[in-house]
Design a protein around this motif. Structure first.
Motif, PDB file in Angstrom:
ATOM      1  N   THR A 200      -9.084 -13.786 -54.244  1.00  0.00           N
ATOM      2  CA  THR A 200      -9.280 -12.422 -53.750  1.00  0.00           C
ATOM      3  C   THR A 200      -7.960 -11.657 -53.750  1.00  0.00           C
TER       4      THR A 200
ATOM      5  N   GLU B  23      -4.953  -3.825 -39.812  1.00  0.00           N
ATOM      6  CA  GLU B  23      -6.182  -4.576 -39.540  1.00  0.00           C
ATOM      7  C   GLU B  23      -6.588  -4.419 -38.081  1.00  0.00           C
TER       8      GLU B  23
ATOM      9  N   THR C 287      -7.274  -8.327 -55.927  1.00  0.00           N
ATOM     10  CA  THR C 287      -6.881  -7.098 -55.241  1.00  0.00           C
ATOM     11  C   THR C 287      -5.548  -6.581 -55.755  1.00  0.00           C
TER      12      THR C 287
ATOM     13  N   ARG D 216      -6.152  -2.482 -46.718  1.00  0.00           N
ATOM     14  CA  ARG D 216      -5.999  -3.870 -47.137  1.00  0.00           C
ATOM     15  C   ARG D 216      -5.131  -3.968 -48.390  1.00  0.00           C
TER      16      ARG D 216
ATOM     17  N   ALA E  70      -2.742 -14.905 -48.826  1.00  0.00           N
ATOM     18  CA  ALA E  70      -4.114 -15.338 -48.548  1.00  0.00           C
ATOM     19  C   ALA E  70      -4.229 -15.951 -47.161  1.00  0.00           C
TER      20      ALA E  70
ATOM     21  N   THR F  42      -6.348 -14.368 -44.200  1.00  0.00           N
ATOM     22  CA  THR F  42      -7.533 -15.221 -44.077  1.00  0.00           C
ATOM     23  C   THR F  42      -8.555 -14.928 -45.177  1.00  0.00           C
ATOM     24  N   ILE F  43      -8.072 -14.906 -46.405  1.00  0.00           N
ATOM     25  CA  ILE F  43      -8.923 -14.712 -47.571  1.00  0.00           C
ATOM     26  C   ILE F  43      -8.499 -15.712 -48.635  1.00  0.00           C
ATOM     27  N   SER F  44      -9.218 -15.768 -49.751  1.00  0.00           N
ATOM     28  CA  SER F  44      -8.894 -16.727 -50.794  1.00  0.00           C
ATOM     29  C   SER F  44      -7.781 -16.206 -51.701  1.00  0.00           C
TER      30      SER F  44
END
Length: 209
Positions: free
Chosen positions: A171, A64, A175, A144, A162, A166-168
């Motif tokens: 998600t 990232e 993924t 990712r 998550a 910093t995602i739900s």
């Protein structure tokens, strides 16, 4: 002068690199960061020429950080310096935008010459990963997706992944479903087995054929 930033989540490690690099007359270490958000902000602030990046960072990954820094400064040269030596890690780092990959087993001189090489537009690989070619199953994963696979097989829960990225959680689940489809693994056990074979995770014993 070659302006350098150090991205590693261990302050002692960064201090050692700083002492090594500042001994070179044409190197100037202009900043340090311990996470991807810190690295992104630092790049915008000091506009370095080269970033030395570890793949294991606080709350995020070096992949990232690489992608974020290069999005903010496309001309930035990135040299990974990591403990990981698997073909998958090397391939994903290069895919994320790194210009070279050294392991932490490399001699100090390799880091110094590596910085000058990437500044001259040369791709750099340390001798212990130079022959590594990404296994075909990993070619289709995005950085990712690779990060999520790495975290999952190292025992992180969906909620923990998550939070780190910093995602739900939804998600993450979606993924990981895509990752399983791409790798032809219909459950997490098969993912773990494949990850061990590709060097993403290690077990104490041998992995069965």
């Amino acid at each position: 002068m070659i302006r350098i930033v150090l991205v590693d989540d261990h302050a002692v490690v960064r201090s050692g690199y700083r002492r090594l690099l500042c001994a070179e007359p044409d190197f100037d270490v202009v900043g340090e960061a311990a996470s991807a958000p810190e690295a992104n902000a630092l790049v915008q602030q000091v506009r370095p020429d080269v970033a030395i990046v570890d793949l294991s960072l606080k709350g995020s990954s070096g992949l990232e950080a690489i992608a974020g820094m290069r999005a903010r400064q496309p001309g930035l040269r990135v040299l990974v310096l990591s403990m990981h030596d698997s073909a998958g890690h090397v391939a994903q780092a290069l895919k994320a935008g790194a210009h070279g990959y050294l392991t932490k087993r490399s001699e100090p001189e390799e880091l110094i010459t590596g910085i000058r090489a990437v500044m001259n537009g040369t791709r750099v690989l340390s001798s212990d990963v130079a022959a590594a070619v990404a296994p075909a199953p990993l070619d289709g994963l995005t950085p990712r997706e690779f990060d999520m696979l790495r975290l999952l097989v190292h025992g992180e829960s969906v909620q923990a992944i998550a939070a780190q990225l910093t995602i739900s959680p939804k998600t993450v689940l979606n993924t990981l479903t895509s990752v399983r489809q791409k790798l032809g693994a219909d459950n997490d056990f098969r993912l773990m087995h494949l990850a061990a074979r590709l060097g993403i995770v290690e077990f104490g014993g041998a992995v069965p054929a």
